[in-house]
Design a protein around this motif. Structure first.
Motif, PDB file in Angstrom:
ATOM      1  N   UNK A 140       0.853  -1.205   0.000  1.00  0.00           N
ATOM      2  CA  UNK A 140       0.000   0.000   0.000  1.00  0.00           C
ATOM      3  C   UNK A 140       0.883   1.248   0.000  1.00  0.00           C
ATOM      4  N   UNK A 141       1.774   1.284   1.010  1.00  0.00           N
ATOM      5  CA  UNK A 141       2.730   2.392   1.077  1.00  0.00           C
ATOM      6  C   UNK A 141       3.958   1.914   0.321  1.00  0.00           C
ATOM      7  N   UNK A 142       4.037   2.311  -0.943  1.00  0.00           N
ATOM      8  CA  UNK A 142       5.059   1.672  -1.768  1.00  0.00           C
ATOM      9  C   UNK A 142       6.482   2.146  -1.455  1.00  0.00           C
ATOM     10  N   UNK A 143       7.381   1.180  -1.619  1.00  0.00           N
ATOM     11  CA  UNK A 143       8.812   1.448  -1.543  1.00  0.00           C
ATOM     12  C   UNK A 143       9.154   2.607  -2.484  1.00  0.00           C
ATOM     13  N   UNK A 144      10.102   3.467  -2.070  1.00  0.00           N
ATOM     14  CA  UNK A 144      10.443   4.648  -2.889  1.00  0.00           C
ATOM     15  C   UNK A 144      11.607   4.355  -3.836  1.00  0.00           C
ATOM     16  N   UNK A 145      12.522   3.517  -3.376  1.00  0.00           N
ATOM     17  CA  UNK A 145      13.711   3.278  -4.209  1.00  0.00           C
ATOM     18  C   UNK A 145      14.197   1.830  -4.060  1.00  0.00           C
ATOM     19  N   UNK A 146      14.568   1.239  -5.196  1.00  0.00           N
ATOM     20  CA  UNK A 146      15.116  -0.122  -5.186  1.00  0.00           C
ATOM     21  C   UNK A 146      16.491  -0.085  -5.843  1.00  0.00           C
ATOM     22  N   UNK A 147      17.470  -0.625  -5.124  1.00  0.00           N
ATOM     23  CA  UNK A 147      18.833  -0.702  -5.663  1.00  0.00           C
ATOM     24  C   UNK A 147      19.127  -2.185  -5.880  1.00  0.00           C
ATOM     25  N   UNK A 148      19.476  -2.550  -7.103  1.00  0.00           N
ATOM     26  CA  UNK A 148      19.708  -3.967  -7.392  1.00  0.00           C
ATOM     27  C   UNK A 148      21.186  -4.189  -7.713  1.00  0.00           C
ATOM     28  N   UNK A 149      21.682  -5.346  -7.239  1.00  0.00           N
ATOM     29  CA  UNK A 149      23.080  -5.711  -7.511  1.00  0.00           C
ATOM     30  C   UNK A 149      23.168  -6.326  -8.889  1.00  0.00           C
ATOM     31  N   UNK A 150      23.874  -5.641  -9.780  1.00  0.00           N
ATOM     32  CA  UNK A 150      24.153  -6.216 -11.085  1.00  0.00           C
ATOM     33  C   UNK A 150      25.643  -6.551 -11.144  1.00  0.00           C
ATOM     34  N   UNK A 151      26.138  -6.838 -12.328  1.00  0.00           N
ATOM     35  CA  UNK A 151      27.504  -7.369 -12.401  1.00  0.00           C
ATOM     36  C   UNK A 151      28.182  -6.979 -13.706  1.00  0.00           C
ATOM     37  N   UNK A 152      29.507  -6.833 -13.637  1.00  0.00           N
ATOM     38  CA  UNK A 152      30.296  -6.579 -14.847  1.00  0.00           C
ATOM     39  C   UNK A 152      30.159  -7.719 -15.856  1.00  0.00           C
ATOM     40  N   UNK A 153      29.727  -8.892 -15.372  1.00  0.00           N
ATOM     41  CA  UNK A 153      29.631 -10.044 -16.284  1.00  0.00           C
ATOM     42  C   UNK A 153      28.628  -9.796 -17.411  1.00  0.00           C
ATOM     43  N   UNK A 154      27.733  -8.829 -17.238  1.00  0.00           N
ATOM     44  CA  UNK A 154      26.732  -8.604 -18.300  1.00  0.00           C
ATOM     45  C   UNK A 154      27.356  -7.984 -19.552  1.00  0.00           C
ATOM     46  N   UNK A 155      28.571  -7.429 -19.433  1.00  0.00           N
ATOM     47  CA  UNK A 155      29.222  -6.842 -20.610  1.00  0.00           C
ATOM     48  C   UNK A 155      29.761  -7.913 -21.552  1.00  0.00           C
ATOM     49  N   UNK A 156      30.012  -9.123 -21.044  1.00  0.00           N
ATOM     50  CA  UNK A 156      30.842 -10.036 -21.814  1.00  0.00           C
ATOM     51  C   UNK A 156      32.230  -9.434 -21.843  1.00  0.00           C
ATOM     52  N   UNK A 157      32.890  -9.470 -23.003  1.00  0.00           N
ATOM     53  CA  UNK A 157      34.195  -8.803 -23.083  1.00  0.00           C
ATOM     54  C   UNK A 157      34.060  -7.328 -22.727  1.00  0.00           C
ATOM     55  N   UNK A 158      35.116  -6.774 -22.134  1.00  0.00           N
ATOM     56  CA  UNK A 158      35.131  -5.350 -21.860  1.00  0.00           C
ATOM     57  C   UNK A 158      35.298  -4.551 -23.151  1.00  0.00           C
ATOM     58  N   UNK A 159      35.560  -3.258 -23.009  1.00  0.00           N
ATOM     59  CA  UNK A 159      35.712  -2.395 -24.185  1.00  0.00           C
ATOM     60  C   UNK A 159      37.133  -2.508 -24.743  1.00  0.00           C
TER      61      UNK A 159
END
Ligand SMILES: NC(=O)c1ccc[n+]([C@@H]2O[C@H](COP(=O)([O-])OP(=O)(O)OC[C@H]3O[C@@H](n4cnc5c(N)ncnc54)[C@H](O)[C@@H]3O)[C@@H](O)[C@H]2O)c1
Length: 373
Positions: free
Chosen positions: A112-131
């Motif tokens: 009902x009283x909704x959360x204001x902010x959500x911080x999620x842990x992501x990862x460098x692995x989503x890039x595959x190879x770097x730049x």
């Protein structure tokens, strides 16, 4: 004072985050399933008595509803974290990471009283190879190395047409994502789910793309993740660290205190809604150097790292964070570098008891599945 939920609060990063949030005067609840792979002896001894712990899975809607009661900010850190393992325990990774995130988000929507902010842990692995850049200084989208290249131990990235070696450069958030494992696919999905649902229902979301975090409290029993912890765990048992490829692959090791400082800033920073932000140290170190430094410090160099030439299908060669965006949006300024700050981790490691060498079994298991050669 805010009421905050930290999922994965018994884990490495979550536990330090809880300590910091409590020290700042916030009220903190944790939801953690105490995954046996991470916590083989049950509750870790570093749990903070000031935190309210709920024990169970984020994929359990009833528990999630209880965990969310009265909460304004959610840090979603709970996840299974083994890259190679995710390639043969596909369903388990989808359940523990993506499904659990979906359940958490449904719980937030139903509040009902909704959360204001959500911080999620992501990862460098989503890039595959770097730049990477070519000799002319143009960005090149490096492909994932083919099996035949790895078999030939031609580890570096090569420009397809000229045969020239590509130069790794810091990886910014704008680099196209090319996740190559179920774990990484799940991390990208978690990011996208959280941002999409936040936009739709009007709560702010931030995804932190962590690079290789290191520090005390990283599970020494989990052979599937945390290369520095795996090397330490082997060395204190008198066993050599096993380094994949030739060890010259580079990574970005970021101290857990810097990760936590960034997470804390994510709670109040303005203008970061629906952003994804790299959290690394911005400095380059090879895996070989990490193994050598730890071997020297723990065994005086008497147990040297080994390089049997193993490689992991889909593994990347180089990836280091461009932290410009974190500096700009969060005022993030990392304080630690691996070589000058790993001793604290070592002192802690020496006081730990590791049940057995779990790495050899994990390696053999991955080899049986054809994920590591
Ligand atoms: N440590 C790193 O280098 C690193 C790098 C990139 C991203 N990350 C991400 O940061 C987060 C925290 O990583 P960590 O290193 O602290 O891992 P960790 O394994 O130490 O902690 C994760 C915690 O989550 C719990 N957990 C797992 N699945 C759960 C579920 N479905 N429900 C409830 N609890 C669950 C585990 O019991 C554990 O205590 C993870 O999301 C991970 O993917 C970590």
């Amino acid at each position: 004072m805010k009421k905050i939920l930290v999922t994965g609060g018994a884990g490495f990063i979550g536990s330090f985050l809880i300590d910091s949030l409590l020290a700042l005067g916030h009220q903190v609840r944790s939801l953690d399933s105490l995954e046996p792979q991470v916590h083989p002896t049950g509750k870790p001894d570093y749990l903070n008595p000031g935190c309210e712990y709920l024990w169970g899975d984020c994929a359990d809607p009833e528990l999630v509803a209880r965990a969310l009661a009265g909460v304004e900010v959610v840090y979603h850190l709970a996840a299974r974290v083994g890259v190679a393992q995710s390639m043969y325990e596909l369903r388990r990774y989808v359940e523990k990471n993506e499904l659990a995130t979906a359940v958490l988000l449904e719980g937030i929507i139903q509040q009902k009283e909704r959360v204001k902010r959500v911080v999620v842990a992501s990862s460098m692995s989503i890039y595959g190879e770097g730049a990477y850049m070519d000799r002319a200084g143009n960005f090149v989208l490096a492909p994932i190395r083919l099996e035949r290249q790895l078999k030939a131990k031609a580890w570096e990235l090569i420009e397809e047409h000229t045969g020239e070696a590509l130069r790794p450069v810091p990886t910014a958030e704008t680099k196209p994502l090319m996740p190559t494992s179920m774990y990484a696919i799940g991390k990208r999905s978690q990011e996208e789910m959280v941002h999409a649902i936040g936009r739709c229902y009007g709560f702010e979301t931030v995804a932190c793309r962590f690079f290789n975090a290191f520090g005390t409290r990283q599970s020494l029993n989990n052979p599937y993740t945390g290369v520095a912890a795996i090397f330490c765990s082997r060395l204190i048992q008198g066993l050599p660290p096993i380094v994949f490829e030739d060890g010259e692959q580079t990574r970005d090791f970021v101290h857990v205190s810097d990760v936590v400082a960034a997470l804390v800033r994510c709670m109040a920073a303005e203008g970061i809604a629906h952003e994804s932000i790299n959290i690394g140290s911005g400095t380059v170190i090879s895996v070989k150097e990490v193994a050598e430094v730890l071997s020297q410090a723990i065994t005086g160099g008497t147990v040297a790292p080994q390089f049997p030439g193993n490689y992991r299908a889909g593994d990347i060669r180089h990836c280091v964070a461009d932290i410009t965006k974190a500096r700009r949006l969060l005022g993030y300024a990392p304080q630690y570098q691996f070589k000058s700050s790993f001793m604290e981790m070592l002192e802690w490691v020496k006081r730990q008891t590791v049940a057995k060498d779990a790495f050899t079994g994990a390696l053999q298991e991955a080899q049986r599945h054809g994920v590591i050669n």
